[in-house]
Scaffold this motif. Structure first.
Motif, PDB file in Angstrom:
ATOM      1  N   MET A   1     129.197 114.470  95.502  1.00 41.44           N
ATOM      2  CA  MET A   1     129.501 115.821  95.015  1.00 41.44           C
ATOM      3  C   MET A   1     129.100 116.830  96.081  1.00 41.44           C
ATOM      4  O   MET A   1     127.939 116.891  96.481  1.00 41.44           O
ATOM      5  N   ASP A   2     130.053 117.581  96.582  1.00 42.13           N
ATOM      6  CA  ASP A   2     129.832 118.572  97.632  1.00 42.13           C
ATOM      7  C   ASP A   2     129.421 119.896  96.988  1.00 42.13           C
ATOM      8  O   ASP A   2     130.148 120.436  96.147  1.00 42.13           O
ATOM      9  N   ILE A   3     128.269 120.431  97.396  1.00 45.02           N
ATOM     10  CA  ILE A   3     127.799 121.691  96.815  1.00 45.02           C
ATOM     11  C   ILE A   3     128.783 122.816  97.073  1.00 45.02           C
ATOM     12  O   ILE A   3     128.918 123.742  96.272  1.00 45.02           O
ATOM     13  N   ARG A   4     129.533 122.721  98.203  1.00 43.01           N
ATOM     14  CA  ARG A   4     130.505 123.785  98.506  1.00 43.01           C
ATOM     15  C   ARG A   4     131.648 123.805  97.489  1.00 43.01           C
ATOM     16  O   ARG A   4     132.201 124.859  97.202  1.00 43.01           O
ATOM     17  N   ARG A   5     131.983 122.647  96.952  1.00 45.14           N
ATOM     18  CA  ARG A   5     133.020 122.617  95.908  1.00 45.14           C
ATOM     19  C   ARG A   5     132.523 123.320  94.645  1.00 45.14           C
ATOM     20  O   ARG A   5     133.274 124.033  93.980  1.00 45.14           O
ATOM     21  N   GLY A  16     138.268 134.726  88.095  1.00 46.84           N
ATOM     22  CA  GLY A  16     139.401 134.449  87.225  1.00 46.84           C
ATOM     23  C   GLY A  16     140.699 134.227  87.963  1.00 46.84           C
ATOM     24  O   GLY A  16     141.783 134.370  87.403  1.00 46.84           O
ATOM     25  N   SER A  17     140.588 133.859  89.255  1.00 51.32           N
ATOM     26  CA  SER A  17     141.792 133.708  90.071  1.00 51.32           C
ATOM     27  C   SER A  17     141.502 132.801  91.257  1.00 51.32           C
ATOM     28  O   SER A  17     140.513 133.003  91.975  1.00 51.32           O
ATOM     29  N   ILE A  18     142.373 131.810  91.479  1.00 52.82           N
ATOM     30  CA  ILE A  18     142.226 130.928  92.642  1.00 52.82           C
ATOM     31  C   ILE A  18     142.557 131.694  93.920  1.00 52.82           C
ATOM     32  O   ILE A  18     141.872 131.562  94.936  1.00 52.82           O
ATOM     33  N   SER A  19     143.609 132.512  93.885  1.00 53.94           N
ATOM     34  CA  SER A  19     144.017 133.235  95.092  1.00 53.94           C
ATOM     35  C   SER A  19     142.960 134.251  95.520  1.00 53.94           C
ATOM     36  O   SER A  19     142.649 134.375  96.712  1.00 53.94           O
ATOM     37  N   ARG A  20     142.383 134.977  94.563  1.00 50.86           N
ATOM     38  CA  ARG A  20     141.337 135.948  94.913  1.00 50.86           C
ATOM     39  C   ARG A  20     140.093 135.251  95.436  1.00 50.86           C
ATOM     40  O   ARG A  20     139.446 135.714  96.371  1.00 50.86           O
ATOM     41  N   ALA A  21     139.757 134.108  94.835  1.00 52.18           N
ATOM     42  CA  ALA A  21     138.606 133.346  95.318  1.00 52.18           C
ATOM     43  C   ALA A  21     138.855 132.832  96.728  1.00 52.18           C
ATOM     44  O   ALA A  21     137.955 132.847  97.583  1.00 52.18           O
ATOM     45  N   ALA A  22     140.081 132.378  96.982  1.00 52.66           N
ATOM     46  CA  ALA A  22     140.419 131.889  98.327  1.00 52.66           C
ATOM     47  C   ALA A  22     140.287 132.999  99.360  1.00 52.66           C
ATOM     48  O   ALA A  22     139.754 132.785 100.459  1.00 52.66           O
ATOM     49  N   PRO A  30     145.933 126.635  99.087  1.00 53.67           N
ATOM     50  CA  PRO A  30     146.174 125.207  98.795  1.00 53.67           C
ATOM     51  C   PRO A  30     144.918 124.357  98.973  1.00 53.67           C
ATOM     52  O   PRO A  30     144.682 123.425  98.202  1.00 53.67           O
ATOM     53  N   ALA A  31     144.096 124.705  99.972  1.00 54.15           N
ATOM     54  CA  ALA A  31     142.863 123.938 100.197  1.00 54.15           C
ATOM     55  C   ALA A  31     141.890 124.132  99.037  1.00 54.15           C
ATOM     56  O   ALA A  31     141.224 123.177  98.604  1.00 54.15           O
ATOM     57  N   SER A  33     142.745 124.903  95.960  1.00 48.48           N
ATOM     58  CA  SER A  33     143.334 124.188  94.813  1.00 48.48           C
ATOM     59  C   SER A  33     143.022 122.692  94.891  1.00 48.48           C
ATOM     60  O   SER A  33     142.776 122.043  93.870  1.00 48.48           O
ATOM     61  N   GLN A  34     143.020 122.150  96.123  1.00 45.98           N
ATOM     62  CA  GLN A  34     142.685 120.739  96.312  1.00 45.98           C
ATOM     63  C   GLN A  34     141.224 120.469  95.946  1.00 45.98           C
ATOM     64  O   GLN A  34     140.891 119.437  95.354  1.00 45.98           O
ATOM     65  N   GLN A  35     140.333 121.404  96.305  1.00 44.46           N
ATOM     66  CA  GLN A  35     138.920 121.255  95.942  1.00 44.46           C
ATOM     67  C   GLN A  35     138.750 121.250  94.424  1.00 44.46           C
ATOM     68  O   GLN A  35     137.963 120.468  93.871  1.00 44.46           O
ATOM     69  N   LEU A  36     139.486 122.131  93.744  1.00 39.96           N
ATOM     70  CA  LEU A  36     139.431 122.171  92.279  1.00 39.96           C
ATOM     71  C   LEU A  36     139.957 120.871  91.688  1.00 39.96           C
ATOM     72  O   LEU A  36     139.373 120.318  90.750  1.00 39.96           O
ATOM     73  N   ALA A  37     141.061 120.368  92.261  1.00 42.30           N
ATOM     74  CA  ALA A  37     141.633 119.105  91.782  1.00 42.30           C
ATOM     75  C   ALA A  37     140.653 117.955  91.989  1.00 42.30           C
ATOM     76  O   ALA A  37     140.547 117.045  91.150  1.00 42.30           O
ATOM     77  N   ALA A  38     139.914 117.988  93.108  1.00 45.22           N
ATOM     78  CA  ALA A  38     138.932 116.933  93.386  1.00 45.22           C
ATOM     79  C   ALA A  38     137.808 116.961  92.354  1.00 45.22           C
ATOM     80  O   ALA A  38     137.319 115.906  91.921  1.00 45.22           O
TER      81      ALA A  38
END
Length: 311
Positions: A1-5, A16-22, A30-31, A33-38
């Motif tokens: 488990m990566d603390i950065r994730r 409340g937003s993936i794009s704003r967090a990115a 996309p990266a 979103s991949q972390q969230l999927a992981a």
């Protein structure tokens, strides 16, 4: 488990937003979103619900958010304490102070004490009508909070500090029948315009309950959160309010407004210090907590604070 994730997941929920967090984390969407999927794959649970307006956490996502907040905060504390080595207490301590209570009155005194006695500690002080402090404490976003009430609330430990009587703060132009102690009966103010906090505030709930028990209906003309607005509105004669002495005494205007004791019934509320039940305290937070308790109990026994009693 990566603390950065986990840090990224917390930021997604906060915004409340993936794009704003990115954007904020300077990561391609996309990266992220991949972390969230992981994370969802690791926990075998759907953590967020996506919609056009953003993302909201699922029940599992809320549980992970709570634990992630605690883990991140503990890691931050470990890094500060280990890197600082032996020496003066250092670190950041966050304290929530409930508006319209003695808690907010303690803010400046607490800041002065920490600066003089614990100079290595950085205080984060917050006063908010919108946040639920018990939830912020349980998730580790606050180290402690001074609030109205005495619990119990699961996940939070209450330390009673004092009891506060409420007083009437009215324009000087208004006159009321008073008893031999100068107190005003609740029934005698039922028709005057009242300016009060919003319904989710503890002060408001105590005011509403007092009128309800006497089978009276208060004449509420406005709900006001800003103390400066409340102060000037009363001084201008727009309305009156009901507050603990700790707050009323801060906004009374000489020759324009006046404070009266209230009787029949006496309106009273507990003030307590809350800390998390399961998140370990740091040495810095323990030191600040001790200073806060000492200040609160000194206030409760001071002759300068009528209607305030130590718990």
């Amino acid at each position: 488990m990566d603390i950065r994730r986990l840090q990224a997941f917390v930021k997604i929920i906060d915004l409340g937003s993936i794009s704003r967090a990115a954007d904020l984390l300077n990561i391609a969407q996309p990266a992220l979103s991949q972390q969230l999927a992981a994370l969802e794959s690791a926990f075998k649970q759907k953590l967020v619900i996506r919609s056009k307006s953003g993302v909201t956490p699922t029940t599992a996502g809320l549980e992970l958010y709570r634990h992630a907040q605690t883990l991140i905060k503990q890691l931050d504390r470990a890094m500060v304490e280990i890197s600082s080595g032996v020496g003066p207490l250092v670190g950041k301590v966050s304290v929530g102070l409930s508006p319209y209570s003695a808690g907010s009155t303690l803010a400046v005194d607490l800041l002065q004490r920490v600066r003089s006695r614990l100079p290595g500690i950085t205080l984060h002080l917050t006063e908010s009508f919108d946040d639920i402090y018990s939830e912020l404490i349980m998730t580790g976003r606050l180290d402690m909070a001074v609030i109205h009430g005495s619990g119990p609330i699961k996940g939070v430990v209450f330390t009673p500090l004092m009891k506060e009587d409420f007083f009437l703060l009215a324009p000087l132009s208004l006159e009321f029948p008073q008893d031999s102690t100068g107190a005003v009966q609740l029934a005698d103010i039922v028709d005057i315009p009242l300016l009060v906090p919003p319904k989710h505030n503890f002060v408001r709930s105590r005011i509403d309950m007092a009128f309800l028990r006497k089978q009276l209906k208060p004449n509420i003309i406005a709900e006001i959160e800003a103390l400066l607005t409340l102060q000037e509105s009363i001084a201008e004669g727009i309305g009156s309010t009901i507050l603990p002495w700790s707050v009323a005494s801060r906004i009374v205007v000489p020759d324009r407004s006046r404070i009266y004791p209230l009787r029949n019934p006496v309106i009273q509320e507990d003030v307590s210090l809350c800390i998390p039940e399961t998140v370990p305290e740091t040495e810095a937070s323990v030191a600040v907590r001790e200073q806060l308790i000492d200040l609160a109990r000194a206030m409760a026994t001071s002759r300068n604070w009528p209607g305030t009693q130590a718990s």
